[in-house]
Design an enzyme around this catalytic site. Structure first.
Site, PDB file in Angstrom:
ATOM      1  N   SER A 133     114.983  23.197  61.249  1.00 37.76           N
ATOM      2  CA  SER A 133     115.981  24.166  61.738  1.00 37.76           C
ATOM      3  C   SER A 133     117.354  23.868  61.146  1.00 37.76           C
ATOM      4  CB  SER A 133     116.057  24.068  63.258  1.00 37.76           C
ATOM      5  OG  SER A 133     117.218  24.709  63.732  1.00 37.76           O
ATOM      6  N   TYR A 158     117.438  19.482  71.009  1.00 39.00           N
ATOM      7  CA  TYR A 158     116.596  20.273  70.095  1.00 39.00           C
ATOM      8  C   TYR A 158     116.865  19.883  68.645  1.00 39.00           C
ATOM      9  CZ  TYR A 158     115.158  24.305  67.283  1.00 39.00           C
ATOM     10  OH  TYR A 158     114.602  25.112  66.318  1.00 39.00           O
TER      11      TYR A 158
HETATM   12  P1  NAD Z   1     108.446  30.698  69.571  1.00 38.70           P
HETATM   13  O1  NAD Z   1     108.702  29.960  70.849  1.00 38.70           O
HETATM   14  O2  NAD Z   1     108.296  32.175  69.617  1.00 38.70           O
HETATM   15  O3  NAD Z   1     107.184  30.078  68.834  1.00 38.70           O
HETATM   16  C1  NAD Z   1     106.755  28.733  69.021  1.00 38.70           C
HETATM   17  C2  NAD Z   1     105.278  28.763  69.415  1.00 38.70           C
HETATM   18  O4  NAD Z   1     104.827  27.415  69.566  1.00 38.70           O
HETATM   19  C3  NAD Z   1     105.030  29.477  70.751  1.00 38.70           C
HETATM   20  O5  NAD Z   1     104.066  30.498  70.610  1.00 38.70           O
HETATM   21  C4  NAD Z   1     104.562  28.361  71.673  1.00 38.70           C
HETATM   22  O6  NAD Z   1     103.626  28.818  72.655  1.00 38.70           O
HETATM   23  C5  NAD Z   1     103.972  27.357  70.702  1.00 38.70           C
HETATM   24  N1  NAD Z   1     104.014  25.993  71.225  1.00 38.70           N
HETATM   25  C6  NAD Z   1     105.061  25.386  71.835  1.00 38.70           C
HETATM   26  N2  NAD Z   1     104.713  24.153  72.244  1.00 38.70           N
HETATM   27  C7  NAD Z   1     103.423  23.963  71.883  1.00 38.70           C
HETATM   28  C8  NAD Z   1     102.504  22.893  72.036  1.00 38.70           C
HETATM   29  N3  NAD Z   1     102.834  21.774  72.688  1.00 38.70           N
HETATM   30  N4  NAD Z   1     101.262  23.025  71.543  1.00 38.70           N
HETATM   31  C9  NAD Z   1     100.894  24.181  70.897  1.00 38.70           C
HETATM   32  N5  NAD Z   1     101.727  25.238  70.736  1.00 38.70           N
HETATM   33  C10 NAD Z   1     102.974  25.126  71.223  1.00 38.70           C
HETATM   34  O7  NAD Z   1     109.651  30.288  68.602  1.00 38.70           O
HETATM   35  P2  NAD Z   1     110.055  30.841  67.148  1.00 38.70           P
HETATM   36  O8  NAD Z   1     111.436  31.349  67.262  1.00 38.70           O
HETATM   37  O9  NAD Z   1     108.970  31.662  66.558  1.00 38.70           O
HETATM   38  O10 NAD Z   1     110.129  29.449  66.365  1.00 38.70           O
HETATM   39  C11 NAD Z   1     109.074  28.980  65.513  1.00 38.70           C
HETATM   40  C12 NAD Z   1     109.549  27.714  64.810  1.00 38.70           C
HETATM   41  O11 NAD Z   1     110.731  28.003  64.053  1.00 38.70           O
HETATM   42  C13 NAD Z   1     109.938  26.590  65.760  1.00 38.70           C
HETATM   43  O12 NAD Z   1     109.552  25.363  65.176  1.00 38.70           O
HETATM   44  C14 NAD Z   1     111.455  26.681  65.827  1.00 38.70           C
HETATM   45  O13 NAD Z   1     112.024  25.452  66.162  1.00 38.70           O
HETATM   46  C15 NAD Z   1     111.767  27.105  64.396  1.00 38.70           C
HETATM   47  N6  NAD Z   1     113.039  27.789  64.210  1.00 38.70           N
HETATM   48  C16 NAD Z   1     113.267  28.994  64.817  1.00 38.70           C
HETATM   49  C17 NAD Z   1     114.484  29.643  64.582  1.00 38.70           C
HETATM   50  C18 NAD Z   1     114.792  30.974  65.211  1.00 38.70           C
HETATM   51  O14 NAD Z   1     115.932  31.449  65.072  1.00 38.70           O
HETATM   52  N7  NAD Z   1     113.871  31.637  65.886  1.00 38.70           N
HETATM   53  C19 NAD Z   1     115.456  29.043  63.740  1.00 38.70           C
HETATM   54  C20 NAD Z   1     115.177  27.822  63.159  1.00 38.70           C
HETATM   55  C21 NAD Z   1     113.954  27.197  63.382  1.00 38.70           C
END
Ligand code: NAD
Length: 327
Positions: A133, A158
């Site tokens: 991130s 985080y």
């Molecule tokens: P999201 O919460 O929609 O997706 C994460 C998924 O991981 C969820 O479906 C959740 O159920 C699953 N998950 C969580 N804990 C788990 C576990 N212990 N075992 C199995 N599955 C698990 O979030 P997102 O926004 O799609 O983010 C996806 C990735 O991108 C993450 O790693 C997040 O840190 C990273 N990220 C997101 C953003 C953003 O702006 N959305 C920016 C930078 C990085």
């Protein structure tokens, strides 16, 4: 960037970014296996909707399991072998991490290590794309964020968990030769965006005529990046199989102020926001700005969607969901 079909494990493939990535990987003819625990960070039904279109595809398999559970992680690899693992599963979100730091460390750091342990046990070790991130860059007020910048001063649990997981990936690369690309997305938005994120929250409130809370003076800036562009960058990382260990920013490299963001939503909704001012929140960074030269060079990445176009896409999806829920 076409490549012959691959077998790909996507962790977190029921989430916002993950489900868009799966759409694209399936469209390109890959076999995709998803591991997700459908946790209650936001409505699990939303995640079920995200995967509903995938379930009928014979090239798709879904396993409900938790990264923190060794047996679940073993089981997902027994469904392989995989050519590539894209690790997106995480507890996401800066502000919620302040409420439960240990949970963020358990899932994002120990969970990532469990995955690394299992990857390294495979007879044919897959290549790893890990989703870090932009929050790892901490507090900055000027200049673009470059992959070589300091990242050991995170502002939230985080952010600390994401840089710790990157470091765990590096140790795996050095000790086992695992090939790893860590991508650092900058605030991702678009259809299916998580409901806890500002654009989604604001849309909801403005649509209903409720006041929105504006933290700070509205001049804080974010390098909002459309989910389709992030997915294109991840797919390039999957297909190109970079050698060694790389860290790559994926952003739009064109930050937008909070006030500009609100105006763009107002324009797309055709409604005005009522604004309540609040002080900046702890953990939130005031400014993000991606240097994407490395992504351009190594991945052929180029963000294609302007902020206003992305907001229009989001609002189209948001209004469509409203009509469905009204039925
Ligand atoms: P999201 O919460 O929609 O997706 C994460 C998924 O991981 C969820 O479906 C959740 O159920 C699953 N998950 C969580 N804990 C788990 C576990 N212990 N075992 C199995 N599955 C698990 O979030 P997102 O926004 O799609 O983010 C996806 C990735 O991108 C993450 O790693 C997040 O840190 C990273 N990220 C997101 C953003 C953003 O702006 N959305 C920016 C930078 C990085």
């Amino acid at each position: 960037m076409t490549k012959s079909a691959q077998s790909i494990l996507v962790t977190g493939g029921a989430g916002f970014i993950g489900s868009h990535l799966v759409d694209r990987l399936l469209k390109e003819g890959n076999r995709v296996t998803v591991m997700d625990n459908f946790n209650g960070f936001y409505a699990p039904e939303t995640k079920r909707e995200n995967v509903s279109a995938h379930l009928n595809n014979p090239a798709y398999s879904l396993m409900e399991g938790d990264l923190r559970n060794v047996d679940d992680v073993r089981k997902i690899f027994s469904l392989g072998p995989y050519d590539v693992v894209v690790h997106l599963a995480a507890m996401a979100g800066v502000l919620p991490s302040l409420q439960n730091p240990s949970l963020y460390m358990d899932v994002n750091v120990v969970g990532t290590q469990r995955l690394l342990d299992e990857i390294n046990k495979q007879p044919k070790v897959p290549y790893l794309v890990f989703c870090s991130s932009s929050s790892v860059y901490g507090e900055r007020s000027t200049e673009k964020f470059s992959e070589t910048d300091q990242t050991d001063r995170p502002l939230s649990p985080y952010a600390a968990s994401k840089i710790a997981a990157e470091v765990a990936c590096f140790a795996a690369y050095r000790t086992t030769g695992l090939q790893v690309v860590c991508i650092r997305p900058f605030t991702v938005f678009g259809p299916r965006q998580r409901p806890d994120l500002a654009i989604h929250k604001f849309c909801h409130l403005i649509e209903n005529g409720d006041p929105i809370e504006l933290y700070g003076d509205g001049t804080s800036k974010r390098d909002y990046t459309f989910v389709g562009d992030i997915v294109a960058g991840i797919v390039s990382a999957v297909n190109l199989r970079l050698q060694g260990f790389e860290v790559i920013n994926l952003g739009r490299s064109n930050p937008v102020t909070l006030l500009e963001m609100i105006h763009s939503i107002e324009k797309a909704l055709g409604k005005s926001a009522q604004i309540t001012k609040r002080p900046m929140q702890i953990g939130d960074v005031p400014y993000t700005y991606a240097d994407i030269d490395k992504a351009r060079r190594l991945l052929g990445y180029e963000p294609m969607t302007s902020f206003d176009e992305g907001i229009a896409e989001f609002v189209k999806w948001f209004r469509y969901k409203l009509t469905l829920s009204a039925k």
